[in-house]
Design a protein around this motif. Sequence first.
Motif, PDB file in Angstrom:
ATOM      1  N   ALA A  64       0.839  -1.204   0.000  1.00 16.64           N
ATOM      2  CA  ALA A  64       0.000   0.000   0.000  1.00 16.64           C
ATOM      3  C   ALA A  64       0.875   1.256   0.000  1.00 16.64           C
ATOM      4  O   ALA A  64       0.646   2.190  -0.776  1.00 16.64           O
ATOM      5  N   VAL A  65       1.908   1.275   0.834  1.00 23.55           N
ATOM      6  CA  VAL A  65       2.800   2.436   0.906  1.00 23.55           C
ATOM      7  C   VAL A  65       3.605   2.572  -0.391  1.00 23.55           C
ATOM      8  O   VAL A  65       3.785   3.681  -0.900  1.00 23.55           O
ATOM      9  N   ALA A  66       4.079   1.465  -0.950  1.00 20.45           N
ATOM     10  CA  ALA A  66       4.846   1.512  -2.197  1.00 20.45           C
ATOM     11  C   ALA A  66       4.001   2.060  -3.341  1.00 20.45           C
ATOM     12  O   ALA A  66       4.517   2.684  -4.264  1.00 20.45           O
ATOM     13  N   GLU A  67       2.700   1.847  -3.280  1.00 17.13           N
ATOM     14  CA  GLU A  67       1.797   2.375  -4.303  1.00 17.13           C
ATOM     15  C   GLU A  67       1.450   3.842  -4.060  1.00 17.13           C
ATOM     16  O   GLU A  67       0.687   4.422  -4.813  1.00 17.13           O
ATOM     17  N   GLY A  68       1.989   4.416  -2.992  1.00 12.98           N
ATOM     18  CA  GLY A  68       1.750   5.825  -2.712  1.00 12.98           C
ATOM     19  C   GLY A  68       0.491   6.080  -1.908  1.00 12.98           C
ATOM     20  O   GLY A  68       0.003   7.208  -1.845  1.00 12.98           O
ATOM     21  N   ARG A  69      -0.035   5.060  -1.285  1.00 10.86           N
ATOM     22  CA  ARG A  69      -1.248   5.201  -0.481  1.00 10.86           C
ATOM     23  C   ARG A  69      -0.893   5.181   1.004  1.00 10.86           C
ATOM     24  O   ARG A  69       0.078   4.563   1.406  1.00 10.86           O
ATOM     25  N   ASP A  70      -1.728   5.834   1.791  1.00 14.13           N
ATOM     26  CA  ASP A  70      -1.565   5.758   3.243  1.00 14.13           C
ATOM     27  C   ASP A  70      -1.980   4.361   3.689  1.00 14.13           C
ATOM     28  O   ASP A  70      -2.900   3.766   3.121  1.00 14.13           O
ATOM     29  N   PRO A  71      -1.311   3.827   4.723  1.00 21.09           N
ATOM     30  CA  PRO A  71      -1.647   2.464   5.168  1.00 21.09           C
ATOM     31  C   PRO A  71      -2.909   2.429   6.032  1.00 21.09           C
ATOM     32  O   PRO A  71      -2.904   1.937   7.153  1.00 21.09           O
ATOM     33  N   THR A  72      -3.999   2.942   5.499  1.00 25.97           N
ATOM     34  CA  THR A  72      -5.281   2.886   6.205  1.00 25.97           C
ATOM     35  C   THR A  72      -5.816   1.464   6.128  1.00 25.97           C
ATOM     36  O   THR A  72      -5.394   0.684   5.254  1.00 25.97           O
ATOM     37  N   PRO A  73      -6.725   1.091   6.990  1.00 22.89           N
ATOM     38  CA  PRO A  73      -7.270  -0.270   6.931  1.00 22.89           C
ATOM     39  C   PRO A  73      -7.849  -0.623   5.547  1.00 22.89           C
ATOM     40  O   PRO A  73      -7.675  -1.750   5.072  1.00 22.89           O
ATOM     41  N   GLU A  74      -8.497   0.339   4.895  1.00 20.08           N
ATOM     42  CA  GLU A  74      -9.072   0.076   3.566  1.00 20.08           C
ATOM     43  C   GLU A  74      -7.974  -0.191   2.534  1.00 20.08           C
ATOM     44  O   GLU A  74      -8.071  -1.132   1.727  1.00 20.08           O
ATOM     45  N   ASN A  75      -6.932   0.629   2.534  1.00 23.44           N
ATOM     46  CA  ASN A  75      -5.842   0.456   1.570  1.00 23.44           C
ATOM     47  C   ASN A  75      -5.046  -0.813   1.835  1.00 23.44           C
ATOM     48  O   ASN A  75      -4.605  -1.493   0.898  1.00 23.44           O
ATOM     49  N   VAL A  76      -4.857  -1.157   3.102  1.00 24.03           N
ATOM     50  CA  VAL A  76      -4.143  -2.383   3.451  1.00 24.03           C
ATOM     51  C   VAL A  76      -4.957  -3.601   3.015  1.00 24.03           C
ATOM     52  O   VAL A  76      -4.410  -4.568   2.468  1.00 24.03           O
ATOM     53  N   GLU A  77      -6.262  -3.552   3.204  1.00 24.28           N
ATOM     54  CA  GLU A  77      -7.121  -4.664   2.787  1.00 24.28           C
ATOM     55  C   GLU A  77      -7.105  -4.811   1.257  1.00 24.28           C
ATOM     56  O   GLU A  77      -7.018  -5.916   0.729  1.00 24.28           O
ATOM     57  N   ARG A  78      -7.165  -3.695   0.535  1.00 24.33           N
ATOM     58  CA  ARG A  78      -7.105  -3.742  -0.919  1.00 24.33           C
ATOM     59  C   ARG A  78      -5.778  -4.350  -1.376  1.00 24.33           C
ATOM     60  O   ARG A  78      -5.734  -5.197  -2.260  1.00 24.33           O
ATOM     61  N   ALA A  79      -4.664  -3.949  -0.729  1.00 25.62           N
ATOM     62  CA  ALA A  79      -3.345  -4.489  -1.069  1.00 25.62           C
ATOM     63  C   ALA A  79      -3.263  -5.972  -0.724  1.00 25.62           C
ATOM     64  O   ALA A  79      -2.674  -6.760  -1.476  1.00 25.62           O
ATOM     65  N   ARG A  80      -3.882  -6.390   0.388  1.00 28.58           N
ATOM     66  CA  ARG A  80      -3.892  -7.805   0.763  1.00 28.58           C
ATOM     67  C   ARG A  80      -4.607  -8.631  -0.290  1.00 28.58           C
ATOM     68  O   ARG A  80      -4.132  -9.691  -0.705  1.00 28.58           O
ATOM     69  N   GLN A  81      -5.752  -8.139  -0.747  1.00 30.16           N
ATOM     70  CA  GLN A  81      -6.507  -8.841  -1.793  1.00 30.16           C
ATOM     71  C   GLN A  81      -5.705  -8.896  -3.099  1.00 30.16           C
ATOM     72  O   GLN A  81      -5.706  -9.911  -3.797  1.00 30.16           O
ATOM     73  N   ASP A  86      -2.934 -11.718  -7.172  1.00 28.84           N
ATOM     74  CA  ASP A  86      -1.913 -11.634  -8.215  1.00 28.84           C
ATOM     75  C   ASP A  86      -0.529 -12.110  -7.792  1.00 28.84           C
ATOM     76  O   ASP A  86       0.348 -12.265  -8.632  1.00 28.84           O
ATOM     77  N   GLY A  87      -0.301 -12.274  -6.518  1.00 24.49           N
ATOM     78  CA  GLY A  87       1.002 -12.728  -6.031  1.00 24.49           C
ATOM     79  C   GLY A  87       2.111 -11.752  -6.368  1.00 24.49           C
ATOM     80  O   GLY A  87       1.962 -10.536  -6.225  1.00 24.49           O
ATOM     81  N   ALA A  88       3.230 -12.273  -6.879  1.00 27.42           N
ATOM     82  CA  ALA A  88       4.402 -11.447  -7.189  1.00 27.42           C
ATOM     83  C   ALA A  88       4.105 -10.396  -8.256  1.00 27.42           C
ATOM     84  O   ALA A  88       4.727  -9.338  -8.274  1.00 27.42           O
ATOM     85  N   ALA A  89       3.148 -10.650  -9.131  1.00 25.99           N
ATOM     86  CA  ALA A  89       2.808  -9.684 -10.179  1.00 25.99           C
ATOM     87  C   ALA A  89       2.312  -8.373  -9.577  1.00 25.99           C
ATOM     88  O   ALA A  89       2.551  -7.307 -10.138  1.00 25.99           O
ATOM     89  N   ALA A  90       1.642  -8.443  -8.436  1.00 26.48           N
ATOM     90  CA  ALA A  90       1.173  -7.218  -7.781  1.00 26.48           C
ATOM     91  C   ALA A  90       2.348  -6.353  -7.361  1.00 26.48           C
ATOM     92  O   ALA A  90       2.305  -5.123  -7.478  1.00 26.48           O
TER      93      ALA A  90
END
Length: 96
Positions: A64-81, A86-90
């Motif tokens: 989430a942080v590498a994508e330039g987003r704040d590590p909010t619960p919503e952004n962390v959940e989106r990054a987890r999904q 996508d695994g390594a491709a993400a």
Amino acid sequence: MTDEMRQPLEETPEVADAIEDDVAVGAFITGGAPDSDNPEFLQPGEEPHVRTGADQPWDPEDLAVAEGRDPTPENVERARQELERDGAAAIERTVP
């Protein structure tokens, strides 16, 4: 003008000292390891080892942080999904 002032630069004691100084400067010694002046050449057919961003473990917070987003619960959940789907491709899309 004195003789010292008319003396050619090449004949000054400072230049003579510099020429005779064969001591290597430690900061410039690579120890024989590959560098920009001494590259490592591959044999024909040999594949280079290329390190990518996905070579290390990533947490959803890191993505989430590498994508330039704040590590909010919503952004962390989106990054987890995204990591789960996508695994390594993400990671490769963000940190090649």
